[in-house]
Design an enzyme around this catalytic site. Sequence first.
Site, PDB file in Angstrom:
ATOM      1  N   ALA A 185      -5.144   7.648   2.947  1.00 49.43           N
ATOM      2  CA  ALA A 185      -4.671   8.693   3.628  1.00 49.43           C
ATOM      3  C   ALA A 185      -3.570   9.376   2.691  1.00 49.43           C
ATOM      4  O   ALA A 185      -3.589  10.683   2.636  1.00 49.43           O
ATOM      5  CB  ALA A 185      -4.531   8.533   5.135  1.00 49.43           C
ATOM      6  N   ASP A 186      -2.560   8.415   2.303  1.00 47.80           N
ATOM      7  CA  ASP A 186      -1.506   9.157   1.719  1.00 47.80           C
ATOM      8  C   ASP A 186      -1.932   9.373   0.456  1.00 47.80           C
ATOM      9  O   ASP A 186      -1.504  10.532  -0.185  1.00 47.80           O
ATOM     10  CB  ASP A 186      -0.434   7.996   1.649  1.00 47.80           C
ATOM     11  CG  ASP A 186       0.509   7.758   2.625  1.00 47.80           C
ATOM     12  OD1 ASP A 186       1.121   8.955   3.227  1.00 47.80           O
ATOM     13  OD2 ASP A 186       0.964   6.950   3.225  1.00 47.80           O
ATOM     14  N   LEU A 187      -2.584   8.636  -0.349  1.00 50.13           N
ATOM     15  CA  LEU A 187      -3.249   8.909  -1.687  1.00 50.13           C
ATOM     16  C   LEU A 187      -4.046  10.099  -1.862  1.00 50.13           C
ATOM     17  O   LEU A 187      -3.801  11.031  -2.680  1.00 50.13           O
ATOM     18  CB  LEU A 187      -3.781   7.650  -2.328  1.00 50.13           C
ATOM     19  CG  LEU A 187      -2.947   6.355  -2.527  1.00 50.13           C
ATOM     20  CD1 LEU A 187      -3.954   5.056  -2.735  1.00 50.13           C
ATOM     21  CD2 LEU A 187      -2.099   6.533  -3.280  1.00 50.13           C
TER      22      LEU A 187
END
Length: 401
Positions: A173-175
Site C-alpha cells: 500500500a505504501d509502495l
Amino acid sequence: MTDPTGPLKGLRVFDLTRVLAGPTCVQMLADLGADVIKIERPGAGDDTRGFAPPFMPGTKESAYFIGVNRNKRSVTLDIGQPEGQEIALKLIAGCDILVENFKVGALAKYGLGYEQLHARFPRLVYCSITGFGQTGPYAPRPGYDSLIQGMGGVMSLTGEPEGLPQKVGVPVADLFAGLYGCIGILAALRHRDLTGQGQQIDIGMLDTSVAWLANQGMNYLATGENPVRLGNQHPNIAPYQVFPTADGHMVLSIGNDPTFRRFCEAFGLTYLLDDPRFVTNAARVGNRQLVTDTLTPVMQRHPTHWWIERLEGLKIGCGPINKLAEVFSDPHVLAREMVLEMEHGSGQTVKVIANPVKLSETPADYRLPPPLLGEHTDAVLAERLGMDEAELAALREKGVI
C-alpha cells in the site's frame, strides 16, 4: 556533488517525506536525475533511520532507511521554528517540486500548506501523500500500510480459503502510493511546461489500493459478489497456481487453452482433453478443485528442476518459489544489475536494490548514497542561500538546523 545525468536533470525537489510511501516516490525522481533536498528533524531525522534491526553492516543506519533514500541530500531543519520556516521558504523558492506526507492540514501551521505556497510560488508542483487523501470523511485519519491493506480489500483476497485474511509480505500500500505519486508529479510537470501553472497532486493510500484491486475489483463490479480467498490459485485462470513437486513447490502458470493442450500432450495427459471439465479454461475454473486434485500427483512425480527444464522448453509458464538468497543470486537478476554497491558516508560499502526502470538513453543515476543525518546541511545552505559559517553556527546553536 556529482552532476545528475538522468532525464529529470535540472529539477529541484524539496522533500518533506519520511518512512516509505513518500521516500519511495522521491527516490524515483532522484534516480531519474532530480536534485533532492531531504528535510529531516534535527537530532532525530526520518523515523526509519531507527527501524532496526537489521542495520546495514558497519553503519548506524537501518536497512529500511538505506533502501529508499539514495540520491538525496539530508538537511536538518526545524520547521516548527520561525527561522526554520523562513529557510524552508527560501529553499522552496528555488524548487520545482515539493513532496510531503504530513497529516492533512499539518503543514499549514508552518506556512507550508498547498494553498499558501501555491499563491506564493504558482509554478510549484506540490504532491501530498496521505492515508486517505485531502478530502472525504476519513481524511484526518493517520494511514498505515497494514490498515490500508485491510480497508482496501486486498487482505480479504489473500490467504488460504479456510485461513485468516493475510496482508501481503511487503508494504505494497505504501509502495503503490509512492509510485502513483511519482506518476502524478510527472504529469503535473508536463502540464506546467505547457501552461506555467503548478498544481497539487492528492494521493490517498486507500484510493491507490482500490485502484490496484485490478481484475478482482472488476470481478466484484461485474457480479456483485465478494471474491473468495483462493490461496495461491488464480480467480480467472486454471491451472495457474502453486503445486507440490517431489522436492518442494513450484508455480505452474497455464494461461490459455492451447497451452493446456501442449501440457497434456507432453506429459501423457491427453485423456483430459476429451473431458468437458478440462477442455476449456472456463470449465477448468468451474472445476478448479478437480483440476488441482488431478494434477497434484502428476506434479509430485518429479523434482522442481525437472519440471522447470521441460516446461520452459515447451514455452509453458513456470518458476521456482525462491527465497531471497536465491533471488539475489539468480543469474537473471544479476545480469539485469538489480543489486548495486554504493560508498556510504560511514566509510562502508552498502548494497542496495537498483531502480528497475531501464531507460536506453538516460539510465538511472546512482550518484549519491543514502545520506547520514544532516550530512549536507551546511553545503546546501551555503550553496542555495549563501550562508556563511557564522550564520550556520548561530542556527545550530538555536536548534534550527
